[in-house]
Design an enzyme around this catalytic site. Structure first.
Site, mmCIF file in Angstrom:
data_model
loop_
_atom_site.group_PDB
_atom_site.id
_atom_site.type_symbol
_atom_site.label_atom_id
_atom_site.label_comp_id
_atom_site.label_asym_id
_atom_site.label_seq_id
_atom_site.Cartn_x
_atom_site.Cartn_y
_atom_site.Cartn_z
ATOM 1 C CD GLU A 7 -5.993 -5.933 -37.929
ATOM 2 O OE1 GLU A 7 -5.969 -4.783 -38.404
ATOM 3 O OE2 GLU A 7 -7.036 -6.630 -37.897
ATOM 4 C CB CYS A 12 -10.312 -1.051 -35.755
ATOM 5 S SG CYS A 12 -10.242 -2.521 -34.699
ATOM 6 C CB CYS A 72 -6.850 -4.460 -34.366
ATOM 7 S SG CYS A 72 -8.146 -5.683 -34.681
#
Length: 154
Positions: free
Chosen positions: A69, A92, A95
């Site tokens: 990302e 996560c 991100c």
């Protein structure tokens, strides 16, 4: 039923993931606006940093690795407000924060396996909560619908 474009963009994310040199986890991300690809990214070390799996232990690898990302956002080099992101693995929290901050409005991700959820469930919950609070839509793509269709429609 998900659209043909959803299947195509997810397949593109899977293809981009295969470019990662990470032997354990390959992640891909595709940023789109409408039916156009804006940027792609995969997980890996920054340009110019040696990424030999033999030289770094897991902890060092995690410190050096850019997530898919992040790479997609960096490679876009443009305003991403109103765009959407298609990822092979749920983002996560770090991100998720970057996705929210860029103005991306939707995250598309396949349903996660029980194994993945058992290892990363706490982080997924944090990311989901962040997306919910900020108004970023999360679309879980049913795995059984992500196979290519034999159709000539566009």
């Amino acid at each position: 039923m998900i659209s043909k474009w959803a299947v195509r963009f997810f397949q593109m994310a899977e293809l981009v993931a295969s470019w990662s040199k990470d032997p354990s986890t390959q992640v891909g991300a595709v940023i789109t606006q409408g039916n156009r690809i804006v940027s792609v990214g995969f997980n890996g070390y920054p340009h110019g940093v040696s990424d030999s799996a033999d030289t770094d232990d897991r902890e060092m690898k995690l410190l050096k690795t850019l997530h898919a990302e992040e790479n997609a956002i960096l490679f876009a080099k443009r305003d991403l407000a109103g765009c959407e992101i298609w990822v092979t693995h749920f983002p996560c929290p770090n991100c998720a924060a970057k996705i929210i901050q860029t103005g991306i409005t939707a995250v598309h991700c396949p349903e996660q396996s029980e194994d993945f959820l058992s290892r990363w469930g706490d982080k997924i919950r944090v990311s989901q909560e962040m997306f919910e609070q900020s108004g970023v839509a999360v679309n879980w793509l049913p795995l059984n619908e992500l196979t290519p269709r034999n159709s000539k429609e566009s």
